[in-house]
Design an enzyme around this catalytic site. Structure first.
Site, PDB file in Angstrom:
ATOM      1  N   GLY A   1       0.779  -1.240   0.000  1.00 26.64           N
ATOM      2  CA  GLY A   1       0.000   0.000   0.000  1.00 26.64           C
ATOM      3  C   GLY A   1       0.804   1.279   0.000  1.00 26.64           C
ATOM      4  O   GLY A   1       0.228   2.375   0.062  1.00 26.64           O
TER       5      GLY A   1
ATOM      6  N   ASP B   1      -4.681  -6.464  -5.900  1.00 25.06           N
ATOM      7  CA  ASP B   1      -3.537  -7.337  -5.641  1.00 25.06           C
ATOM      8  C   ASP B   1      -4.045  -8.715  -5.246  1.00 25.06           C
ATOM      9  O   ASP B   1      -5.125  -8.830  -4.649  1.00 25.06           O
ATOM     10  CB  ASP B   1      -2.660  -6.772  -4.515  1.00 25.06           C
TER      11      ASP B   1
ATOM     12  N   ASP C   1       3.316  -1.232  -9.937  1.00 22.21           N
ATOM     13  CA  ASP C   1       4.585  -1.650  -9.353  1.00 22.21           C
ATOM     14  C   ASP C   1       4.649  -3.178  -9.331  1.00 22.21           C
ATOM     15  O   ASP C   1       5.371  -3.770  -8.531  1.00 22.21           O
ATOM     16  CB  ASP C   1       4.739  -1.081  -7.938  1.00 22.21           C
TER      17      ASP C   1
ATOM     18  N   LYS D   1       6.654  -0.512 -13.506  1.00 18.21           N
ATOM     19  CA  LYS D   1       7.959  -1.133 -13.309  1.00 18.21           C
ATOM     20  C   LYS D   1       8.284  -2.049 -14.480  1.00 18.21           C
ATOM     21  O   LYS D   1       7.436  -2.807 -14.947  1.00 18.21           O
ATOM     22  CB  LYS D   1       7.972  -1.942 -12.020  1.00 18.21           C
TER      23      LYS D   1
END
Length: 233
Positions: free
Chosen positions: A83, A102, A142, A182
């Protein structure tokens, strides 16, 4: 928040070096990881400033350079757990609404709707848009595949996640929106870059200071989403 500091100003200073003894039930690699964590100034800073992970500073540093957070009003956070990135979004821009997803559970964050499900599930994109209540103007990712220790394989698996995230962004972003994801250095991101350069005004790579020196991770920052191009696909 370090957003008002000069470039590079967010890099924390080191403190006393902590040595960790190898316990009977702890492997040498685990001992090294624990020692690195205890001596990591970003870890200490995250603990002091209430962020859930040192990764928060990667986003802070990227935003210092590319300024995509303050104007965002609807944000999707792919791979939200634990988070830290959503915390940064909400602290930088309290007016922003955030929906995150997630496979792993994530503790609640004020102003953030969290979906515990696989982003690769066919129903995930619609679930995110429904949770957000509108199309996003910023998509953050990410996400990284679990590493197997083979650099080329790890790179390809993470690029595949970034490509899926980019496809979601292209299909759902508002005009002028941004995408930050990413990737791993390795040269297999040509298709990803081709897609992004077609749909965004600017596409750049960056490695924030908070990324560990030995890590192959980079971030791709695409800004100025061109909706007309997306509709023509």
């Amino acid at each position: 928040m370090s957003g008002n500091k000069k470039k590079g100003g967010s890099t924390p200073r080191g403190g006393l070096h902590v040595r960790v003894k190898t316990a009977k039930k702890r492997s040498i690699s685990s001992t090294r990881w624990l020692q690195r964590q205890l001596n990591d100034p970003y870890v200490r800073r995250a603990q002091a400033e209430g962020y859930r992970s040192r990764a928060a500073y990667k986003l802070i540093e990227l935003d210092e350079k590319f300024s995509f957070l303050k104007k965002a009003r609807a944000v999707v956070d792919l791979g939200i757990t634990p988070g830290g990135w959503s915390q940064v979004v909400r602290k930088t821009n309290p007016r922003a609404q955030v929906a995150g997803i997630d496979l792993l559970a994530c503790e609640p964050i004020d102003g953030v709707t969290i979906l515990e499900m696989d982003f690769m599930d066919d129903t995930a994109p619609d679930a995110l848009i429904e949770a957000l209540g509108t199309r996003p103007d910023l998509v953050l990712s990410d996400m990284a595949a679990n590493t197997v220790g083979h650099p080329q394989t790890d790179h390809l698996r993470t690029i595949a996640l970034a490509e899926t995230a980019a496809d979601f962004a292209v299909q759902n972003l508002q005009p002028g929106g941004s995408f930050v994801a990413k990737v791993f250095a390795g040269g297999a991101d040509r298709e990803l870059l081709t897609l992004l350069k077609r749909h965004f005004t600017t596409v750049k790579h960056a490695k924030p200071p908070a990324s560990r020196k030995g890590s192959p991770e980079l971030y791709v920052i695409a800004q100025g989403f061109k909706e007309a191009v997306a509709k023509g696909d």
